[in-house]
Write a protein that holds these residues in place. Structure first.
Motif, PDB file in Angstrom:
ATOM      1  N   GLN A  35      49.080  29.444  38.088  1.00 10.07           N
ATOM      2  CA  GLN A  35      47.628  28.882  38.922  1.00 10.07           C
ATOM      3  C   GLN A  35      47.179  29.492  38.355  1.00 10.07           C
ATOM      4  OE1 GLN A  35      47.244  26.441  41.750  1.00 10.07           O
ATOM      5  NE2 GLN A  35      45.684  27.218  41.751  1.00 10.07           N
ATOM      6  N   SER A  36      45.528  28.561  38.523  1.00  8.96           N
ATOM      7  CA  SER A  36      44.147  28.811  37.588  1.00  8.96           C
ATOM      8  C   SER A  36      43.196  28.754  38.079  1.00  8.96           C
ATOM      9  CB  SER A  36      44.004  27.916  36.142  1.00  8.96           C
ATOM     10  OG  SER A  36      44.013  27.294  35.885  1.00  8.96           O
ATOM     11  N   SER A  37      41.805  29.054  38.042  1.00  3.21           N
ATOM     12  CA  SER A  37      40.751  28.802  38.576  1.00  3.21           C
ATOM     13  C   SER A  37      40.210  27.898  37.992  1.00  3.21           C
ATOM     14  CB  SER A  37      39.886  30.178  39.501  1.00  3.21           C
ATOM     15  OG  SER A  37      38.934  29.885  39.370  1.00  3.21           O
ATOM     16  N   HIS A  38      38.859  26.354  38.825  1.00  2.00           N
ATOM     17  CA  HIS A  38      38.660  25.737  38.194  1.00  2.00           C
ATOM     18  C   HIS A  38      37.370  25.946  38.123  1.00  2.00           C
ATOM     19  CE1 HIS A  38      42.375  23.830  38.599  1.00  2.00           C
ATOM     20  NE2 HIS A  38      41.831  23.533  40.309  1.00  2.00           N
ATOM     21  N   ILE A  39      36.927  27.508  38.653  1.00  2.00           N
ATOM     22  CA  ILE A  39      35.563  28.137  38.894  1.00  2.00           C
ATOM     23  C   ILE A  39      35.178  29.507  38.314  1.00  2.00           C
ATOM     24  CG2 ILE A  39      33.901  28.325  40.482  1.00  2.00           C
ATOM     25  CD1 ILE A  39      34.860  26.453  42.088  1.00  2.00           C
ATOM     26  N   GLN A  40      34.571  29.444  37.411  1.00  2.00           N
ATOM     27  CA  GLN A  40      34.378  30.681  37.232  1.00  2.00           C
ATOM     28  C   GLN A  40      33.119  31.751  37.828  1.00  2.00           C
ATOM     29  OE1 GLN A  40      31.826  30.687  33.233  1.00  2.00           O
ATOM     30  NE2 GLN A  40      29.807  30.589  33.733  1.00  2.00           N
ATOM     31  N   GLY A  41      33.584  33.312  38.464  1.00  2.00           N
ATOM     32  CA  GLY A  41      32.753  34.028  39.551  1.00  2.00           C
ATOM     33  C   GLY A  41      33.665  34.661  39.392  1.00  2.00           C
ATOM     34  N   ARG A  42      33.481  35.174  40.742  1.00  2.00           N
ATOM     35  CA  ARG A  42      33.883  36.678  41.161  1.00  2.00           C
ATOM     36  C   ARG A  42      34.685  36.646  42.578  1.00  2.00           C
ATOM     37  NH1 ARG A  42      29.668  39.135  42.169  1.00  2.00           N
ATOM     38  NH2 ARG A  42      29.456  38.450  45.339  1.00  2.00           N
ATOM     39  N   ILE A  43      36.215  36.904  42.124  1.00  2.00           N
ATOM     40  CA  ILE A  43      36.769  37.272  43.211  1.00  2.00           C
ATOM     41  C   ILE A  43      36.361  37.376  44.849  1.00  2.00           C
ATOM     42  CG2 ILE A  43      38.943  37.715  44.683  1.00  2.00           C
ATOM     43  CD1 ILE A  43      38.910  35.693  42.166  1.00  2.00           C
ATOM     44  N   GLU A  44      36.190  37.163  45.993  1.00  2.00           N
ATOM     45  CA  GLU A  44      35.468  38.150  46.772  1.00  2.00           C
ATOM     46  C   GLU A  44      36.627  37.688  47.776  1.00  2.00           C
ATOM     47  OE1 GLU A  44      32.785  38.829  47.929  1.00  2.00           O
ATOM     48  OE2 GLU A  44      31.832  38.079  45.826  1.00  2.00           O
ATOM     49  N   LYS A  45      37.331  37.119  48.202  1.00  2.00           N
ATOM     50  CA  LYS A  45      38.714  37.424  48.896  1.00  2.00           C
ATOM     51  C   LYS A  45      40.034  36.605  48.645  1.00  2.00           C
ATOM     52  CE  LYS A  45      39.797  36.012  53.497  1.00  2.00           C
ATOM     53  NZ  LYS A  45      39.533  34.578  55.197  1.00  2.00           N
ATOM     54  N   LEU A  46      41.374  37.229  48.675  1.00  2.00           N
ATOM     55  CA  LEU A  46      42.551  36.684  48.348  1.00  2.00           C
ATOM     56  C   LEU A  46      43.219  36.833  49.561  1.00  2.00           C
ATOM     57  CD1 LEU A  46      43.591  39.006  44.933  1.00  2.00           C
ATOM     58  CD2 LEU A  46      42.928  36.643  44.915  1.00  2.00           C
ATOM     59  N   ASN A  47      43.974  35.421  50.120  1.00  3.46           N
ATOM     60  CA  ASN A  47      45.083  35.171  50.673  1.00  3.46           C
ATOM     61  C   ASN A  47      46.503  35.196  50.659  1.00  3.46           C
ATOM     62  OD1 ASN A  47      42.657  34.060  51.765  1.00  3.46           O
ATOM     63  ND2 ASN A  47      42.807  31.896  51.798  1.00  3.46           N
ATOM     64  N   VAL A  48      46.412  35.817  48.479  1.00  2.00           N
ATOM     65  CA  VAL A  48      48.011  36.168  48.480  1.00  2.00           C
ATOM     66  C   VAL A  48      47.313  37.490  47.682  1.00  2.00           C
ATOM     67  CG1 VAL A  48      49.978  35.246  46.908  1.00  2.00           C
ATOM     68  CG2 VAL A  48      48.551  33.811  47.926  1.00  2.00           C
ATOM     69  N   ASN A  49      48.214  38.443  48.647  1.00  2.00           N
ATOM     70  CA  ASN A  49      47.559  40.024  47.700  1.00  2.00           C
ATOM     71  C   ASN A  49      48.698  40.611  47.123  1.00  2.00           C
ATOM     72  OD1 ASN A  49      44.634  39.998  48.610  1.00  2.00           O
ATOM     73  ND2 ASN A  49      46.329  40.216  51.299  1.00  2.00           N
ATOM     74  N   PHE A  50      50.649  39.917  47.033  1.00  2.59           N
ATOM     75  CA  PHE A  50      51.098  40.622  46.750  1.00  2.59           C
ATOM     76  C   PHE A  50      52.635  38.913  45.889  1.00  2.59           C
ATOM     77  CE2 PHE A  50      52.207  40.134  51.087  1.00  2.59           C
ATOM     78  CZ  PHE A  50      53.660  39.138  51.204  1.00  2.59           C
ATOM     79  N   THR A  51      53.179  39.963  44.679  1.00  2.00           N
ATOM     80  CA  THR A  51      54.798  39.062  44.489  1.00  2.00           C
ATOM     81  C   THR A  51      55.387  38.720  45.269  1.00  2.00           C
ATOM     82  OG1 THR A  51      53.168  40.471  42.831  1.00  2.00           O
ATOM     83  CG2 THR A  51      55.724  39.055  42.331  1.00  2.00           C
ATOM     84  N   GLY A  52      55.570  37.735  45.163  1.00  2.00           N
ATOM     85  CA  GLY A  52      56.652  37.462  46.174  1.00  2.00           C
ATOM     86  C   GLY A  52      56.822  36.874  47.593  1.00  2.00           C
ATOM     87  N   GLU A  53      55.026  36.456  47.977  1.00  2.00           N
ATOM     88  CA  GLU A  53      54.503  35.496  49.116  1.00  2.00           C
ATOM     89  C   GLU A  53      54.800  33.588  48.412  1.00  2.00           C
ATOM     90  OE1 GLU A  53      50.762  35.806  51.630  1.00  2.00           O
ATOM     91  OE2 GLU A  53      50.776  36.758  50.290  1.00  2.00           O
ATOM     92  N   TYR A  54      55.241  33.477  49.557  1.00  2.00           N
ATOM     93  CA  TYR A  54      55.294  31.752  49.452  1.00  2.00           C
ATOM     94  C   TYR A  54      54.095  31.167  49.591  1.00  2.00           C
ATOM     95  CZ  TYR A  54      56.998  26.872  50.459  1.00  2.00           C
ATOM     96  OH  TYR A  54      57.167  26.039  50.372  1.00  2.00           O
ATOM     97  N   VAL A  55      53.485  30.101  49.102  1.00  2.00           N
ATOM     98  CA  VAL A  55      52.658  29.603  49.129  1.00  2.00           C
ATOM     99  C   VAL A  55      52.849  28.120  48.861  1.00  2.00           C
ATOM    100  CG1 VAL A  55      50.677  30.789  47.878  1.00  2.00           C
ATOM    101  CG2 VAL A  55      52.323  29.378  46.902  1.00  2.00           C
ATOM    102  N   ARG A  56      51.845  27.374  49.798  1.00  2.00           N
ATOM    103  CA  ARG A  56      51.873  25.582  50.395  1.00  2.00           C
ATOM    104  C   ARG A  56      50.507  25.025  49.537  1.00  2.00           C
ATOM    105  NH1 ARG A  56      55.651  24.897  54.011  1.00  2.00           N
ATOM    106  NH2 ARG A  56      56.192  26.017  55.361  1.00  2.00           N
ATOM    107  N   LYS A  57      51.329  23.999  48.449  1.00  2.00           N
ATOM    108  CA  LYS A  57      50.332  23.513  48.119  1.00  2.00           C
ATOM    109  C   LYS A  57      49.134  22.569  48.786  1.00  2.00           C
ATOM    110  CE  LYS A  57      50.105  18.708  45.154  1.00  2.00           C
ATOM    111  NZ  LYS A  57      51.058  17.697  44.633  1.00  2.00           N
TER     112      LYS A  57
END
Length: 594
Positions: free
Chosen positions: A130-152
């Motif tokens: 999962q890559s970023s299409h925008i360059q800049g600074r990370i202001e917020k992370l909704n996924v904070n740890f390995t093993g967390e499930y994400v939905r498309k």
């Protein structure tokens, strides 16, 4: 009585002549006949062969005592001589003492049960960066740890991008002149689309009338985060990966296929496997892919199973034990199969001993065979044996030793010949007895080739020892495989004279000690076999001294219910292979082989 003198004389002469004639007829050839009878008897006596009833391999031209057991030699029955002069005779008592057993050769379907070890891994085709299409600074992370499930489609991070703010300002200006400059308006929208903004998002920005400072990054696929690559506040570039996401609905099970087993595994084969963390359950799958290249370090190739992971019960990095019931080929349904214990080999030839039963008893004849694939504890025979023949499956070394002593064809002397050990005294044979264990443990001078052949064997033994020190059962099994392969490749012809018998004794003991190592289920079984192997390797090290450096014989008195056990080491530091991490320093150095 008037009988003339002339008449009397005539009668007397006639009687004398008749008596001489009768005597010649009855006894005339007696002298020659006696002479011929005497010569015949003498010829038989000179052709009589004497043997020992307990050791039929002993042959002598005159009576005497058996050089092995001391019993009186008895004449061989000339009416029931050996059917094959190249066979070695064995009495039932001798077979029992030598623990010789036989089996009738049969044909069966060549199926090999392969024990496989492997791991569960992610399906590489379902792993996504999962890559970023925008360059800049990370202001917020909704996924904070390995093993967390994400939905498309759900936001997984928010980024502040000055470039994106500028682009939105340009869009607002283009909206004002879109009627007169529609191309400029479309160019402003296209610039935002390059950052993966949808038409709906662009329309929302135009409707709001103000730029968005924190822009969301949406997940491209559903799955579990297997690697988190950024932290809050990090600056990232366009296209930089921020998460590794894996869809675990389907996983791979990768098994190790050893080089020697490659002929048995093929695509489409069904493998059943179990997992230690899911006791009592059995899974199965078909091999869908086999690596075309063997790993040069481990000498294995990977066989892949694709398994549906319902309920996500199979987790990556789980250890798996599998069984493959493999058939070599569809055309091998009637192959000749014999136990491995029946085969003796020199590195160039493989031989078995075929049993022959005659009126004179039991004998064994050496026969060279061509080996096919191995079936665990058995071999497929390509040439040399037919169904229905009976062969020795235990005690083959004893039969071969008897053949060598009798000058018959044997493993090391396929053409046969007179026994070179001992001395001949008037036709009787004195046979050198097998050296005692004490004599075998004495240093024996061997040639450079023999020492070079022993060095890698000793190194493989030490790998087994090190694995047991670390309580590593799988590592010990792999090292045992290397040891067995190395033992089989040693050309025993490099051991000559006294060293040959010593090598034959200790190498056969080492082979027997580890022949079932691949099937051991725990460290206790492996360590028990290692104890027997160590006894053989200590004997070889003492007899041949294969290394230029010191070899230490170390002893732990607590092994085997306080009976004690030994092992070899190249270090004077005690690292106990029988207790591992429980008592790593239990033991002492009892001898140094210099």
């Amino acid at each position: 009585m008037n009988i003339s003198i002339k008449t009397l004389i005539t009668v007397a002469l006639a009687t004398l002549v008749g008596g001489l004639l009768l005597g010649w007829l009855f006894f005339g050839g007696s002298e020659n006949g006696t002479k011929e009878e005497h010569n015949h008897a003498t010829g038989i006596a000179s052709e009589t062969t004497w043997t020992c009833s307990m050791h039929p391999q002993i042959r002598s031209d005159e009576p005497g005592s058996c050089p092995i057991c001391g019993m009186d030699l008895v004449p061989v029955d000339q009416d029931q001589g050996e059917v094959n002069a190249m066979a070695v005779s064995m009495s039932p008592t001798a077979m029992q003492l030598a623990n010789i057993s036989t089996e009738v050769v049969g044909k069966m379907r060549p199926i090999k049960s392969l024990r496989l070890n492997g791991k569960v891994q992610e399906d590489e085709r379902l792993v996504y960066s999962q890559s970023s299409h925008i360059q800049g600074r990370i202001e917020k992370l909704n996924v904070n740890f390995t093993g967390e499930y994400v939905r498309k489609g759900r936001p997984i991070a928010y980024i502040y991008s000055p470039d994106l703010v500028t682009a939105q300002e340009e869009l607002f200006e283009a909206v004002k002149i879109k009627d007169s400059q529609p191309a400029l308006y479309q160019a402003a929208r296209g610039k935002l689309k390059n950052w993966k903004l949808t038409d709906r998002q662009i329309d929302d920005i135009i409707s709001s009338g103000k730029p968005i400072d924190e822009f969301p990054i949406n997940a491209d696929i559903s799955g579990y985060v297997t690697q988190k690559k950024v932290n809050l506040g990090d600056y990232i570039n366009k296209g930089q990966s921020i998460y590794e996401i894996a869809n675990l609905s389907k996983v791979w099970v990768l098994f190790d296929i050893y080089e020697s087993d490659m002929a048995w595994a093929k695509k489409g084969d069904l493998v059943t496997f179990t997992i230690a963390s899911l006791p009592g359950e059995e899974f199965e799958g078909q091999i869908t892919y086999i690596d075309p290249v063997i790993n040069p370090r481990t000498r294995v190739a990977k066989a892949r199973l694709e398994v549906n992971n319902k309920g996500l019960r199979l987790k990556p990095e789980m250890f798996v034990s599998g069984t493959l019931e493999a058939q070599l080929s569809s055309g091998s349904s009637d192959a000749v199969i014999i136990p491995k214990t029946a085969v003796m080999w020199t590195g160039k030839r493989s031989v078995v001993y075929v049993k022959e039963t005659t009126g004179n008893g039991i004998s064994f004849l050496m026969r060279e065979v061509k080996l096919g694939s191995t079936l665990g504890t058995s071999y497929i025979i390509e040439e040399g044996l037919e169904q229905g023949e009976e062969i020795a499956v235990n005690g083959t070394f004893s039969i071969d030793a008897a053949a060598q002593l009798a000058g018959k064809p044997s493993m090391m002397s396929p053409e046969g010949g007179p026994v070179m050990t001992g001395h001949n005294h008037g036709g009787s044979t004195t046979i050198a007895s097998k050296p005692s264990i004490q004599e075998q443990n004495k240093k024996v001078n061997v040639n450079t080739k023999a020492k070079e052949a022993l060095k890698p064997l000793l190194m493989d033994y030490l790998k087994i020892k090190d694995a047991l020190v670390n309580d590593d059962l799988e590592g010990a099994k792999k090292a045992t495989t290397l040891f067995q392969d190395g033992l089989g490749k040693i050309n025993m012809s490099v051991f000559t004279g006294q060293s040959h018998q010593i090598w034959m004794d200790y190498s056969s003991e080492a082979k027997e000690a580890m022949q079932h190592a691949a099937h051991f289920q725990n460290l206790g079984e492996m360590r028990k076999a290692f104890q027997l192997l160590s006894n053989s390797m200590i004997g070889l090290a003492k007899s041949f001294v294969p290394l230029e450096k010191d070899i230490y014989v170390q002893h732990c008195p607590m092994v085997d219910n306080n009976k004690g056990a030994d092992w070899l080491s190249l270090s004077d530091e005690i690292q106990n292979p029988y207790f591992g991490a429980d008592m790593p320093t239990c033991g002492e150095i009892t001898e140094t082989i210099k």
